[in-house]
Design a protein around this motif. Structure first.
Motif, PDB file in Angstrom:
ATOM      1  N   ILE A   1      -4.175  -0.560 -10.408  1.00 22.88           N
ATOM      2  CA  ILE A   1      -4.536  -0.385 -11.549  1.00 22.88           C
ATOM      3  C   ILE A   1      -5.499   0.678 -11.731  1.00 22.88           C
ATOM      4  O   ILE A   1      -6.335   0.699 -11.116  1.00 22.88           O
ATOM      5  N   ALA A   2      -5.556   1.064 -13.017  1.00 25.55           N
ATOM      6  CA  ALA A   2      -6.490   2.470 -13.475  1.00 25.55           C
ATOM      7  C   ALA A   2      -6.790   2.373 -14.910  1.00 25.55           C
ATOM      8  O   ALA A   2      -5.867   1.855 -15.585  1.00 25.55           O
ATOM      9  N   PHE A   3      -7.846   2.891 -15.373  1.00 25.29           N
ATOM     10  CA  PHE A   3      -8.091   2.777 -16.657  1.00 25.29           C
ATOM     11  C   PHE A   3      -8.509   4.180 -17.201  1.00 25.29           C
ATOM     12  O   PHE A   3      -9.609   4.587 -17.532  1.00 25.29           O
ATOM     13  N   PRO A   4      -7.465   5.103 -17.623  1.00 27.73           N
ATOM     14  CA  PRO A   4      -7.541   6.378 -18.186  1.00 27.73           C
ATOM     15  C   PRO A   4      -7.850   6.213 -19.774  1.00 27.73           C
ATOM     16  O   PRO A   4      -7.622   5.171 -20.508  1.00 27.73           O
TER      17      PRO A   4
ATOM     18  N   LYS B   1      -8.099  11.553 -19.932  1.00 26.42           N
ATOM     19  CA  LYS B   1      -9.211  11.572 -18.741  1.00 26.42           C
ATOM     20  C   LYS B   1      -8.745  10.571 -17.824  1.00 26.42           C
ATOM     21  O   LYS B   1      -8.585   9.390 -17.857  1.00 26.42           O
ATOM     22  N   TRP B   2      -8.563  11.050 -16.482  1.00 26.11           N
ATOM     23  CA  TRP B   2      -8.271  10.199 -15.297  1.00 26.11           C
ATOM     24  C   TRP B   2      -9.349  10.329 -14.289  1.00 26.11           C
ATOM     25  O   TRP B   2      -9.712  11.355 -13.556  1.00 26.11           O
ATOM     26  N   ILE B   3      -9.803   9.136 -13.930  1.00 31.64           N
ATOM     27  CA  ILE B   3     -10.663   8.972 -12.653  1.00 31.64           C
ATOM     28  C   ILE B   3      -9.932   8.363 -11.705  1.00 31.64           C
ATOM     29  O   ILE B   3      -9.540   7.011 -12.001  1.00 31.64           O
ATOM     30  N   LYS B   4      -9.552   8.823 -10.747  1.00 30.47           N
ATOM     31  CA  LYS B   4      -8.744   8.188  -9.740  1.00 30.47           C
ATOM     32  C   LYS B   4      -9.470   7.096  -9.016  1.00 30.47           C
ATOM     33  O   LYS B   4     -10.585   7.107  -8.655  1.00 30.47           O
ATOM     34  N   PRO B   5      -8.670   5.812  -9.043  1.00 30.75           N
ATOM     35  CA  PRO B   5      -9.268   4.603  -8.561  1.00 30.75           C
ATOM     36  C   PRO B   5      -9.378   4.892  -7.222  1.00 30.75           C
ATOM     37  O   PRO B   5      -8.936   5.737  -6.298  1.00 30.75           O
TER      38      PRO B   5
ATOM     39  N   ASP C   1      -1.288  11.206 -10.049  1.00 30.59           N
ATOM     40  CA  ASP C   1      -2.474  12.400  -9.921  1.00 30.59           C
ATOM     41  C   ASP C   1      -1.892  13.585 -10.372  1.00 30.59           C
ATOM     42  O   ASP C   1      -2.447  14.440 -11.212  1.00 30.59           O
ATOM     43  N   ASN C   2      -0.747  13.811 -10.264  1.00 28.39           N
ATOM     44  CA  ASN C   2       0.007  15.083 -10.603  1.00 28.39           C
ATOM     45  C   ASN C   2       0.205  15.049 -12.412  1.00 28.39           C
ATOM     46  O   ASN C   2       0.144  15.937 -12.998  1.00 28.39           O
ATOM     47  N   PHE C   3       0.632  13.800 -12.822  1.00 26.02           N
ATOM     48  CA  PHE C   3       0.800  13.607 -14.093  1.00 26.02           C
ATOM     49  C   PHE C   3      -0.532  13.807 -14.881  1.00 26.02           C
ATOM     50  O   PHE C   3      -0.472  14.498 -15.797  1.00 26.02           O
ATOM     51  N   PHE C   4      -1.744  13.238 -14.590  1.00 25.10           N
ATOM     52  CA  PHE C   4      -2.801  13.288 -15.073  1.00 25.10           C
ATOM     53  C   PHE C   4      -3.148  14.666 -15.113  1.00 25.10           C
ATOM     54  O   PHE C   4      -3.848  15.128 -16.087  1.00 25.10           O
ATOM     55  N   TYR C   5      -3.053  15.421 -14.002  1.00 25.75           N
ATOM     56  CA  TYR C   5      -3.373  16.819 -13.926  1.00 25.75           C
ATOM     57  C   TYR C   5      -2.676  17.704 -15.074  1.00 25.75           C
ATOM     58  O   TYR C   5      -3.179  18.478 -15.750  1.00 25.75           O
ATOM     59  N   LYS C   6      -1.393  17.521 -14.876  1.00 30.01           N
ATOM     60  CA  LYS C   6      -0.469  18.154 -15.826  1.00 30.01           C
ATOM     61  C   LYS C   6      -1.066  17.943 -17.183  1.00 30.01           C
ATOM     62  O   LYS C   6      -0.953  18.779 -18.338  1.00 30.01           O
ATOM     63  N   TYR C   7      -1.414  16.663 -17.595  1.00 30.90           N
ATOM     64  CA  TYR C   7      -1.649  16.400 -18.975  1.00 30.90           C
ATOM     65  C   TYR C   7      -3.355  16.273 -19.090  1.00 30.90           C
ATOM     66  O   TYR C   7      -3.708  15.294 -19.912  1.00 30.90           O
TER      67      TYR C   7
ATOM     68  N   LEU D   1       0.714  -1.280  -0.024  1.00 29.84           N
ATOM     69  CA  LEU D   1       0.075   0.066  -0.011  1.00 29.84           C
ATOM     70  C   LEU D   1       0.854   1.278   0.052  1.00 29.84           C
ATOM     71  O   LEU D   1       0.488   2.506  -0.685  1.00 29.84           O
ATOM     72  N   GLY D   2       1.860   1.043   0.664  1.00 26.10           N
ATOM     73  CA  GLY D   2       2.965   2.351   0.623  1.00 26.10           C
ATOM     74  C   GLY D   2       3.389   2.738  -0.681  1.00 26.10           C
ATOM     75  O   GLY D   2       3.415   3.881  -1.296  1.00 26.10           O
ATOM     76  N   ILE D   3       3.876   1.536  -1.552  1.00 22.53           N
ATOM     77  CA  ILE D   3       4.271   1.786  -2.955  1.00 22.53           C
ATOM     78  C   ILE D   3       3.026   2.690  -3.851  1.00 22.53           C
ATOM     79  O   ILE D   3       3.254   3.308  -4.466  1.00 22.53           O
ATOM     80  N   ILE D   4       1.923   1.797  -3.531  1.00 21.90           N
ATOM     81  CA  ILE D   4       0.769   2.394  -4.352  1.00 21.90           C
ATOM     82  C   ILE D   4       0.662   3.795  -3.943  1.00 21.90           C
ATOM     83  O   ILE D   4       0.290   4.551  -4.903  1.00 21.90           O
ATOM     84  N   SER D   5       0.509   4.003  -2.711  1.00 25.61           N
ATOM     85  CA  SER D   5       0.258   5.572  -2.407  1.00 25.61           C
ATOM     86  C   SER D   5       1.112   6.293  -2.937  1.00 25.61           C
ATOM     87  O   SER D   5       0.888   7.346  -3.582  1.00 25.61           O
ATOM     88  N   ASP D   6       2.465   6.209  -2.947  1.00 23.78           N
ATOM     89  CA  ASP D   6       3.448   7.108  -3.577  1.00 23.78           C
ATOM     90  C   ASP D   6       3.403   7.238  -5.094  1.00 23.78           C
ATOM     91  O   ASP D   6       3.461   8.345  -5.661  1.00 23.78           O
ATOM     92  N   ASN D   7       3.125   6.019  -5.851  1.00 22.64           N
ATOM     93  CA  ASN D   7       2.895   5.926  -7.024  1.00 22.64           C
ATOM     94  C   ASN D   7       1.661   6.886  -7.479  1.00 22.64           C
ATOM     95  O   ASN D   7       1.813   7.659  -8.561  1.00 22.64           O
TER      96      ASN D   7
END
Ligand SMILES: Cc1ncc(COP(=O)(O)O)c(C=O)c1O
Length: 375
Positions: free
Chosen positions: A308-311, A299-303, A288-294, A277-283
């Motif tokens: 995994i996620a499905f942008p 389209k990013w829906i935060k899981p 979040d920052n990456f998808f905000y920037k781009y 969960l620590g690895i996941i949280s850091d990543n």
């Protein structure tokens, strides 16, 4: 049985072991044998003593006892161990379903959750999730589609590939609907324990309903895919017996070494889950920052849970071409939604691995070069 190719697994088989960065894996960072052995004193001596004969076909009683502790109200005789969740799904579907049966499957989904039923000749209704609606499931659809011949509703929370997790209230309504209509629930819970907020963790279907079948595995949340240890937990004794009997035609019993390591990992589950969960949280923060920037490109829906996620790709390019270009130019693997039979606009991204930040940098280089005019 004639069954269609498993697109996602074929894609992994082709690329996963030749690519530098797998940015779409669904399992968490794994462990070496050495790392696992440090979890318990004297474990190396115990390992040396493992007997390599056939093992108990239901799974080692000690392992089943450890697995039962993952549930509220499940006893070891209600747990049946398999070679991965994949075998559990395959055996369940073959034992439980017949030609003409109707099932409803949450969709997009891991292919075996609907393809085996298709191959058997079942009528499969896809219960669609849509990013326009934050991947939320529509209960009215479910209500309208359950009918006399419906045998089973197939759920996967936390979801592969969207990271969707319903509220407890919504989940209870699904379970109650299944109960009211006397329909079985196959609940693929292989990403359970990766909820970002423990308060949102759902109870297991096997704990709530005697026609609930929960599937779990060591591969995803625990990061031990190479063990090939998965299981079914259910209170339905007749179904359990039939499934156990079918297993004599697949793997008969499990690997003794894998059972040894699975027992050790489950005894130390809090350490393992905390690390993952620590690895996941850091990543996830980076994503979040990456998808905000781009945000003009994706389209990013935060899981809400999982690795995994499905942008969605917002530019006109086909997502297959986008992923192929990334593979060729940057040696990074993403999973296009065509491998989920879910159009050509989405891709699966995985963030359970330690090298995700490096892979993300490569993805950023790629999009900067490719879409220079747009960003
Ligand atoms: C939802 C889901 N179920 C089952 C499986 C199969 O798990 P395993 O490969 O550990 O058997 C996977 C693997 O990706 C999955 O994502």
């Amino acid at each position: 049985m004639r069954i269609k190719d498993f697109k996602l697994e074929e894609y992994f088989a082709k690329h996963e072991f030749n690519v530098k960065y797998t940015l779409c894996s669904s399992d968490c960072e794994s462990f070496s044998v050495d790392e696992l052995l440090t979890l318990e004193k004297d474990s190396l001596e115990d390992l040396k003593g493992v007997w390599l004969g056939y093992t108990e076909s239901l799974g080692s009683p000690i392992l089943r006892e450890e697995i039962s502790k993952l549930y509220e109200n499940i006893h070891q005789e209600e747990v049946l161990v398999f070679s991965g969740a994949e075998e559990a799904i395959f055996v369940f579907m073959n034992v439980f379903l017949s030609k003409g049966d109707h099932i409803i499957v949450q969709y997009p989904a891991y292919q075996s959750l609907y393809e085996i039923a298709n191959a058997i000749g079942c009528k499969v209704t896809k219960w669609l999730m849509d990013d326009e609606n934050n991947w939320e499931l529509d209960l009215d659809f479910l209500e309208a589609n359950v009918n006399q011949s419906t045998k089973c509703i197939v759920l996967n929370f936390p979801n592969n590939p969207t990271g969707y997790l319903p509220s407890k209230e919504k989940y209870n309504r699904i379970v109650n609907l299944a109960k009211k209509n006397d329909v079985y629930l196959l609940s693929d819970e292989v990403y359970k324990f990766l909820e970002y907020s423990i308060a949102e963790r759902l109870p297991s279907a096997c704990d709530l309903y005697n026609k609930g079948i929960s599937i779990g595995v060591m591969s995803k949340s625990f990061g031990l895919a190479g063990l090939r240890i998965g299981w079914i937990a259910t209170k339905d004794k007749a179904l359990y017996k039939a499934i156990a009997s079918f297993k004599n035609y697949t793997t008969i019993c499990n690997s003794a070494l894998s059972e040894f390591f699975a027992i050790m990992a489950l005894r130390n589950k809090s350490v393992i889950l905390k690390r993952n969960l620590g690895i996941i949280s850091d990543n996830l923060n980076l994503l979040d920052n990456f998808f905000y920037k781009y945000k003009d490109l994706f389209k990013w829906i935060k899981p809400k849970a999982g690795s995994i996620a499905f942008p969605r790709l917002l530019v006109e390019d086909s997502v297959e071409d986008f992923c192929l270009g990334l593979l060729k130019e940057k040696n990074v693997l993403l999973m296009p939604s065509t491998n989920y039979n879910y159009g050509d606009r989405y891709f699966r991204i995985g963030f359970g691995r330690k090298n995700m930040p490096e892979a993300l940098k490569k993805l950023e280089e790629y999009i900067k070069e490719k879409y220079e005019a747009l960003i």
